[in-house]
Design an enzyme around this catalytic site. Structure first.
Site, PDB file in Angstrom:
ATOM      1  N   ALA A   1       0.842  -1.197   0.000  1.00 22.36           N
ATOM      2  CA  ALA A   1       0.000   0.000   0.000  1.00 22.36           C
ATOM      3  C   ALA A   1       0.872   1.240   0.000  1.00 22.36           C
ATOM      4  CB  ALA A   1      -0.924   0.002   1.220  1.00 22.36           C
ATOM      5  N   ASP A   2       0.269   2.340  -0.413  1.00 22.14           N
ATOM      6  CA  ASP A   2       0.948   3.626  -0.339  1.00 22.14           C
ATOM      7  C   ASP A   2      -0.076   4.699  -0.012  1.00 22.14           C
ATOM      8  OD1 ASP A   2       3.611   5.041  -0.851  1.00 22.14           O
ATOM      9  OD2 ASP A   2       2.157   6.284  -1.917  1.00 22.14           O
ATOM     10  N   THR A   3       0.332   5.645   0.817  1.00 27.01           N
ATOM     11  CA  THR A   3      -0.530   6.768   1.188  1.00 27.01           C
ATOM     12  C   THR A   3       0.147   8.073   0.803  1.00 27.01           C
ATOM     13  OG1 THR A   3      -1.480   5.545   3.040  1.00 27.01           O
ATOM     14  CG2 THR A   3      -1.714   7.943   3.097  1.00 27.01           C
TER      15      THR A   3
END
Length: 198
Positions: free
Chosen positions: A77-79
């Site tokens: 995931a990446d934010t």
């Protein structure tokens, strides 16, 4: 994969993501997946976040394959935080954190989290976009928060689940997405790989 098998690989060092996945009953094995997180020219925040999640999943899968580990789904995931077209990553230093927090003060911004799951040749990505509304912040509040050390490993220089929670007037979207792993989108993705949650 059996639907009662709850083991996945996690290509993330985020304790928040680990905690959320463990709360869902998943058993995790962390895979180290380094990628270049530079923004490409002309890349908007959503495209950037989705690309990084996808690249982290691909890098993690290469580790699984090269180490001869058992095949099972791998989640990455990446934010990213965005406001007025600008992408706010993790702050480089206190001045950068100060700049970000001042930009968000009394205004809204978007927290964008993309989740990617890879298993064999199948790679799927889902994205959560949440509008976050900050109260007006005083210089003293900003300085106290920076002094806490909390801003420095978080996109946008804050963690909604920590001390900065008091800055947030309200959100429109996913609280867990702002934390770094939107539960709804994650469950939908994992269902595509045979997981039955909860």
């Amino acid at each position: 994969m059996s639907t009662n098998d709850t083991r996945i690989y996690l290509a993330s060092g985020s304790p928040r993501r680990r905690e959320i996945l463990e709360q869902l009953g998943l058993h995790l094995e962390r895979i180290h997946a380094d990628i270049d997180e530079s923004v490409r020219p002309g890349e908007d925040a959503v495209a950037y976040t989705e690309r990084l999640a996808r690249e982290k999943a691909e890098a993690g899968w290469r580790v699984v394959s090269s180490c001869g580990l058992p095949e099972r789904p791998l989640l990455a995931a990446d934010t990213t935080v965005s406001q007025d077209g600008e992408i706010f990553g993790k702050p480089e230093d206190a001045d950068d954190a100060r700049r970000m927090l001042r930009a968000f003060s009394g205004r809204s911004h978007q927290a964008i989290t993309s989740v990617a799951v890879r298993d064999g040749g199948k790679l799927l990505v889902k994205t959560s976009i949440t509008d976050v509304f900050f109260k007006s912040l005083s210089d003293a509040e900003i300085e106290r928060y920076i002094a806490s050390g909390e801003p420095f490993d978080k996109a946008g220089a804050y963690g909604i689940q920590g001390k900065a929670g008091v800055f947030v007037e309200h959100i429109e979207g996913s609280y867990t997405g702002v934390m770094g792993l939107p539960v709804h989108e994650t469950a939908l993705l994992l269902a595509e790989f045979g997981f039955e949650l909860p």
